[in-house]
Design a protein around this motif. Sequence first.
Motif, PDB file in Angstrom:
ATOM      1  N   TRP A 212       9.962   2.274   5.272  1.00 27.78           N
ATOM      2  CA  TRP A 212      11.131   1.796   4.543  1.00 27.78           C
ATOM      3  C   TRP A 212      11.854   2.897   3.772  1.00 27.78           C
ATOM      4  O   TRP A 212      13.070   2.904   3.682  1.00 27.78           O
ATOM      5  CB  TRP A 212      10.739   0.721   3.531  1.00 27.78           C
ATOM      6  CG  TRP A 212      10.213  -0.541   4.115  1.00 27.78           C
ATOM      7  CD1 TRP A 212      10.784  -1.293   5.098  1.00 27.78           C
ATOM      8  CD2 TRP A 212       9.016  -1.207   3.750  1.00 27.78           C
ATOM      9  NE1 TRP A 212      10.015  -2.393   5.363  1.00 27.78           N
ATOM     10  CE2 TRP A 212       8.913  -2.367   4.536  1.00 27.78           C
ATOM     11  CE3 TRP A 212       8.015  -0.948   2.822  1.00 27.78           C
ATOM     12  CZ2 TRP A 212       7.863  -3.267   4.431  1.00 27.78           C
ATOM     13  CZ3 TRP A 212       6.972  -1.837   2.713  1.00 27.78           C
ATOM     14  CH2 TRP A 212       6.890  -2.981   3.517  1.00 27.78           C
ATOM     15  N   LEU A 213      11.077   3.824   3.210  1.00 28.10           N
ATOM     16  CA  LEU A 213      11.642   4.771   2.244  1.00 28.10           C
ATOM     17  C   LEU A 213      11.581   6.237   2.657  1.00 28.10           C
ATOM     18  O   LEU A 213      12.207   7.080   2.007  1.00 28.10           O
ATOM     19  CB  LEU A 213      10.917   4.609   0.893  1.00 28.10           C
ATOM     20  CG  LEU A 213      10.919   3.193   0.311  1.00 28.10           C
ATOM     21  CD1 LEU A 213      10.010   3.121  -0.904  1.00 28.10           C
ATOM     22  CD2 LEU A 213      12.330   2.767  -0.035  1.00 28.10           C
ATOM     23  N   GLY A 214      10.840   6.549   3.698  1.00 30.67           N
ATOM     24  CA  GLY A 214      10.685   7.947   4.089  1.00 30.67           C
ATOM     25  C   GLY A 214       9.704   8.651   3.166  1.00 30.67           C
ATOM     26  O   GLY A 214       8.892   8.023   2.497  1.00 30.67           O
ATOM     27  N   ASN A 215       9.792   9.970   3.113  1.00 25.63           N
ATOM     28  CA  ASN A 215       8.909  10.757   2.258  1.00 25.63           C
ATOM     29  C   ASN A 215       9.452  10.820   0.832  1.00 25.63           C
ATOM     30  O   ASN A 215      10.662  10.912   0.630  1.00 25.63           O
ATOM     31  CB  ASN A 215       8.773  12.186   2.798  1.00 25.63           C
ATOM     32  CG  ASN A 215       7.958  12.233   4.066  1.00 25.63           C
ATOM     33  OD1 ASN A 215       6.936  11.566   4.179  1.00 25.63           O
ATOM     34  ND2 ASN A 215       8.407  13.012   5.035  1.00 25.63           N
TER      35      ASN A 215
ATOM     36  N   SER B 282       0.831  -1.197   0.000  1.00 24.80           N
ATOM     37  CA  SER B 282       0.000   0.000   0.000  1.00 24.80           C
ATOM     38  C   SER B 282       0.869   1.252   0.000  1.00 24.80           C
ATOM     39  O   SER B 282       1.915   1.303   0.651  1.00 24.80           O
ATOM     40  CB  SER B 282      -0.902  -0.005   1.232  1.00 24.80           C
ATOM     41  OG  SER B 282      -1.580   1.224   1.362  1.00 24.80           O
ATOM     42  N   ARG B 283       0.427   2.256  -0.712  1.00 28.67           N
ATOM     43  CA  ARG B 283       1.154   3.534  -0.791  1.00 28.67           C
ATOM     44  C   ARG B 283       1.368   4.135   0.588  1.00 28.67           C
ATOM     45  O   ARG B 283       2.392   4.755   0.859  1.00 28.67           O
ATOM     46  CB  ARG B 283       0.365   4.492  -1.681  1.00 28.67           C
ATOM     47  CG  ARG B 283       1.076   5.754  -2.032  1.00 28.67           C
ATOM     48  CD  ARG B 283       0.249   6.594  -2.985  1.00 28.67           C
ATOM     49  NE  ARG B 283       1.081   7.571  -3.658  1.00 28.67           N
ATOM     50  CZ  ARG B 283       0.687   8.292  -4.682  1.00 28.67           C
ATOM     51  NH1 ARG B 283      -0.542   8.126  -5.162  1.00 28.67           N
ATOM     52  NH2 ARG B 283       1.484   9.161  -5.233  1.00 28.67           N
ATOM     53  N   ASN B 284       0.416   3.943   1.480  1.00 26.95           N
ATOM     54  CA  ASN B 284       0.485   4.518   2.822  1.00 26.95           C
ATOM     55  C   ASN B 284       1.457   3.783   3.747  1.00 26.95           C
ATOM     56  O   ASN B 284       1.771   4.270   4.823  1.00 26.95           O
ATOM     57  CB  ASN B 284      -0.902   4.531   3.467  1.00 26.95           C
ATOM     58  CG  ASN B 284      -1.878   5.366   2.666  1.00 26.95           C
ATOM     59  OD1 ASN B 284      -1.499   6.344   2.036  1.00 26.95           O
ATOM     60  ND2 ASN B 284      -3.140   4.961   2.672  1.00 26.95           N
ATOM     61  N   SER B 285       1.925   2.606   3.341  1.00 30.80           N
ATOM     62  CA  SER B 285       2.796   1.815   4.217  1.00 30.80           C
ATOM     63  C   SER B 285       4.279   1.939   3.873  1.00 30.80           C
ATOM     64  O   SER B 285       5.109   1.276   4.483  1.00 30.80           O
ATOM     65  CB  SER B 285       2.390   0.339   4.140  1.00 30.80           C
ATOM     66  OG  SER B 285       2.720  -0.187   2.872  1.00 30.80           O
TER      67      SER B 285
ATOM     68  N   LYS C  21      -1.862   0.443  -4.665  1.00 31.82           N
ATOM     69  CA  LYS C  21      -0.845  -0.586  -4.410  1.00 31.82           C
ATOM     70  C   LYS C  21       0.265  -0.461  -5.455  1.00 31.82           C
ATOM     71  O   LYS C  21       0.009  -0.134  -6.608  1.00 31.82           O
ATOM     72  CB  LYS C  21      -1.445  -1.990  -4.493  1.00 31.82           C
ATOM     73  CG  LYS C  21      -2.679  -2.199  -3.635  1.00 31.82           C
ATOM     74  CD  LYS C  21      -2.317  -2.560  -2.254  1.00 31.82           C
ATOM     75  CE  LYS C  21      -3.595  -2.895  -1.477  1.00 31.82           C
ATOM     76  NZ  LYS C  21      -3.358  -3.062  -0.099  1.00 31.82           N
ATOM     77  N   VAL C  22       1.497  -0.772  -5.062  1.00 30.35           N
ATOM     78  CA  VAL C  22       2.637  -0.684  -5.973  1.00 30.35           C
ATOM     79  C   VAL C  22       2.489  -1.734  -7.071  1.00 30.35           C
ATOM     80  O   VAL C  22       2.322  -2.921  -6.791  1.00 30.35           O
ATOM     81  CB  VAL C  22       3.974  -0.901  -5.222  1.00 30.35           C
ATOM     82  CG1 VAL C  22       5.142  -0.905  -6.201  1.00 30.35           C
ATOM     83  CG2 VAL C  22       4.174   0.165  -4.164  1.00 30.35           C
TER      84      VAL C  22
END
Length: 162
Positions: A114-117, A107-110, A144-145
């Motif tokens: 892992w990656l920050g902003n 999910s984009r929100n999750s 979703k990715v």
Amino acid sequence: MKNLLLLLVIFVYSHTAFGQLKAKATCAAFVVDILNGKVNELKPNYTPEEIKSALPCFTSADVGGNAKCGGGVFYKDKDVYFYTDRDYVEIGEKFKGQLSIPLLGASRNSLFKWLGNPKIKDDNWDAFQMNYGTLVLHYNAAGKVKLIQFSTNSTDILNLCE
């Protein structure tokens, strides 16, 4: 006449006797290191020869840059594409291998953990500044990715294929 016919039959069958089977090139399992921008230790800015040597099971390659998106080495059966003229790698939804971070379907929100902003944000994709260059994640309608692209280039000079 019999000798000529016999000679012809022997000639035809002798060629088939020397035919050899060639085994298809095999590769180790594909392991994508998202945080370091590598596929099996290969970076997006490697040459086509280096990529083909390390992963000989490619399905096609265009070294001359005649393809729509420039030259590259492609693993369609694994849904991995090295665009060597543009220095980026693309990982599709049907990827068969291992991801260091389970991004596909996430999910984009999750992703923050892992990656920050993201450095650049759009409706259907985000671009993250990484220590090696840029990571671009594309999303489906459900957020979703669905596609991963990473490059050794910064967002300022990144040139992805549309």
